[in-house]
Design a protein around this motif. Structure first.
Motif, short mmCIF file in Angstrom:
data_model
loop_
_atom_site.label_atom_id
_atom_site.label_comp_id
_atom_site.label_asym_id
_atom_site.label_seq_id
_atom_site.Cartn_x
_atom_site.Cartn_y
_atom_site.Cartn_z
N ALA A 110 0.83 -1.21 0.00
CA ALA A 110 0.00 0.00 0.00
C ALA A 110 0.87 1.26 0.00
O ALA A 110 0.58 2.23 -0.71
CB ALA A 110 -0.93 -0.01 1.21
N ASN A 111 1.94 1.25 0.78
CA ASN A 111 2.84 2.40 0.81
C ASN A 111 3.60 2.58 -0.51
O ASN A 111 3.84 3.71 -0.94
CB ASN A 111 3.84 2.26 1.97
CG ASN A 111 3.31 2.84 3.27
OD1 ASN A 111 2.58 3.83 3.27
ND2 ASN A 111 3.67 2.21 4.38
N ASP A 112 3.95 1.48 -1.15
CA ASP A 112 4.62 1.58 -2.45
C ASP A 112 3.70 2.24 -3.47
O ASP A 112 4.15 3.04 -4.31
CB ASP A 112 5.03 0.19 -2.94
CG ASP A 112 6.26 -0.34 -2.21
OD1 ASP A 112 6.94 0.46 -1.55
OD2 ASP A 112 6.52 -1.56 -2.29
N ASN A 113 2.41 1.92 -3.42
CA ASN A 113 1.45 2.56 -4.32
C ASN A 113 1.35 4.06 -4.05
O ASN A 113 1.26 4.87 -4.99
CB ASN A 113 0.07 1.91 -4.17
CG ASN A 113 0.01 0.53 -4.79
OD1 ASN A 113 0.82 0.19 -5.65
ND2 ASN A 113 -0.95 -0.28 -4.36
N ILE A 114 1.38 4.42 -2.78
CA ILE A 114 1.34 5.85 -2.42
C ILE A 114 2.59 6.56 -2.93
O ILE A 114 2.51 7.69 -3.44
CB ILE A 114 1.19 6.02 -0.90
CG1 ILE A 114 -0.19 5.57 -0.44
CG2 ILE A 114 1.43 7.48 -0.49
CD1 ILE A 114 -0.38 5.56 1.07
N ILE A 134 1.38 17.31 -2.10
CA ILE A 134 2.70 16.95 -1.60
C ILE A 134 2.64 16.65 -0.10
O ILE A 134 3.35 15.78 0.41
CB ILE A 134 3.72 18.07 -1.89
CG1 ILE A 134 4.01 18.12 -3.40
CG2 ILE A 134 5.01 17.87 -1.11
CD1 ILE A 134 4.85 19.30 -3.83
N ILE A 135 1.75 17.33 0.60
CA ILE A 135 1.57 17.08 2.03
C ILE A 135 0.73 15.83 2.28
O ILE A 135 1.00 15.06 3.21
CB ILE A 135 0.90 18.31 2.70
CG1 ILE A 135 1.83 19.53 2.61
CG2 ILE A 135 0.54 18.01 4.16
CD1 ILE A 135 1.20 20.81 3.11
N ARG A 136 -0.26 15.60 1.44
CA ARG A 136 -1.20 14.51 1.68
C ARG A 136 -0.76 13.16 1.11
O ARG A 136 -1.04 12.11 1.71
CB ARG A 136 -2.58 14.87 1.10
CG ARG A 136 -3.20 16.08 1.77
CD ARG A 136 -4.67 16.23 1.42
NE ARG A 136 -5.22 17.45 1.98
CZ ARG A 136 -6.51 17.63 2.26
NH1 ARG A 136 -7.39 16.68 1.99
NH2 ARG A 136 -6.93 18.77 2.79
N VAL A 137 -0.15 13.17 -0.05
CA VAL A 137 0.20 11.91 -0.71
C VAL A 137 1.56 11.44 -0.20
O VAL A 137 2.61 11.74 -0.77
CB VAL A 137 0.22 12.09 -2.24
CG1 VAL A 137 0.46 10.74 -2.93
CG2 VAL A 137 -1.09 12.69 -2.73
N ASP A 138 1.54 10.70 0.89
CA ASP A 138 2.78 10.24 1.51
C ASP A 138 2.48 9.00 2.36
O ASP A 138 1.32 8.72 2.68
CB ASP A 138 3.39 11.35 2.36
CG ASP A 138 4.92 11.25 2.45
OD1 ASP A 138 5.45 10.16 2.17
OD2 ASP A 138 5.56 12.25 2.81
N ILE A 139 3.53 8.31 2.74
CA ILE A 139 3.37 7.03 3.41
C ILE A 139 2.83 7.16 4.84
O ILE A 139 2.95 8.20 5.47
CB ILE A 139 4.70 6.26 3.46
CG1 ILE A 139 5.72 7.00 4.34
CG2 ILE A 139 5.25 6.00 2.08
CD1 ILE A 139 6.81 6.14 4.88
N ILE A 140 2.25 6.06 5.31
CA ILE A 140 1.95 5.86 6.72
C ILE A 140 2.95 4.82 7.21
O ILE A 140 2.98 3.71 6.70
CB ILE A 140 0.51 5.35 6.93
CG1 ILE A 140 -0.51 6.32 6.34
CG2 ILE A 140 0.25 5.10 8.41
CD1 ILE A 140 -0.50 7.71 6.93
N PRO A 141 3.83 5.17 8.15
CA PRO A 141 4.87 4.23 8.57
C PRO A 141 4.28 2.91 9.04
O PRO A 141 3.24 2.87 9.71
CB PRO A 141 5.60 4.96 9.69
CG PRO A 141 4.69 6.08 10.10
CD PRO A 141 3.87 6.43 8.91
N ALA A 142 4.96 1.83 8.68
CA ALA A 142 4.47 0.49 9.02
C ALA A 142 4.26 0.33 10.51
O ALA A 142 3.31 -0.34 10.95
CB ALA A 142 5.44 -0.56 8.49
#
Length: 262
Positions: free
Chosen positions: A70-74, A121-129
């Motif tokens: 999911a993070n890779d897609n983000i 740029i602020i919103r499209v970013d990972i959620i740490p595992a």
């Protein structure tokens, strides 16, 4: 000949034992990922576990590759945002379509292309595992809750259209919410991440993450958990609990180096 064969067998078994004994625990757990689960497999029945330590290890082993996916897609979407930024002010028709699609997905309520991209740029970013794993464990009672088992919902997410999910047993007559039902665990993870990346309630979380980017720091669950005040009516107690789960289960080891992509 038989004596030689027996000696070789004993030597092989002893060597295998030494390798297994000295391998780091985290590495041995990682090895179980592919052997125990398929990527699109159903949630295991964690209610059958009697060994708490093994239950936790298997829960994280099952979820970690899906969280990474999911993070890779983000991150792919984040690259798109920077590519769009580099094309300003002359976006092509196709680039404009991509921009508007991202604007809708992340619920950006702006009209100027420059402003939209700045907000993306602020919103499209990972959620740490570490944060995703801790919240999944907390909200789903380690994968054993009714909503996890019946609806693949690991994060307690609600929906408000009749029939969209599962009606909570404790819901009063005046309430209309349901607990969302997902086709897969991955869908639940992606919805959870999109929720944190788009809803006004989690603006602080996104601000903390943007600051970590600006400082070229690793984005950590311990830090971003401070932006989860609105996730639970328990407010500060909930934040403290999530941070404690990250520490106790050493989930920081799953944070990835994300100092790239600004």
């Amino acid at each position: 000949m038989r004596i030689v064969f027996s000696s070789l067998l004993i030597l092989l078994l002893f060597t295998s034992f030494l390798i297994g004994f000295f391998l780091p625990v985290s590495y041995k757990v990682t090895l179980s990922d592919s052997s125990h689960y398929t990527f699109n497999g159903k949630l295991p029945d964690f209610s059958t576990y009697t060994d708490v330590k093994q239950k936790k290890e298997d829960f994280f082993a099952f979820l970690l590759p899906r969280v990474k996916h999911a993070n890779d897609n983000i991150l792919r979407e984040r690259r798109q945002v920077f590519e769009l930024q580099s094309s300003l002010p002359n976006l092509t028709s196709n680039e404009t379509k991509v921009l508007l699609k991202l604007k809708e997905k992340y619920e950006v309520d702006l009209t100027n292309h420059n402003d939209i991209i700045d907000e993306l740029i602020i919103r499209v970013d990972i959620i740490p595992a570490s944060l995703a794993l801790a919240q999944a464990a907390n909200e789903s009672a380690w994968g054993t809750s009714r909503f996890a088992e019946e609806g693949n919902n690991l994060f307690g997410q609600w929906c408000y259209v009749e029939g969209c999910g599962i009606i909570p047993n404790q819901r009063t007559d005046s309430k209309r919410h349901e607990v969302a039902k997902f086709d897969s665990i991955l869908d639940s993870i992606e919805s959870y991440m999109r929720n944190l990346n788009s809803q006004y309630s989690y603006k602080k979380l996104r601000t903390l993450r943007a600051q970590a980017r600006a400082d070229e720091d690793i984005i950590t669950g311990l830090n971003l958990a401070n932006g989860l005040w609105s996730y639970s009516i328990r407010r500060e107690a909930y934040v403290d609990e999530i941070q404690l789960m990250i520490k106790q289960n050493e989930l920081h080891q799953y944070n990835r180096d994300t100092t790239t992509l600004r």
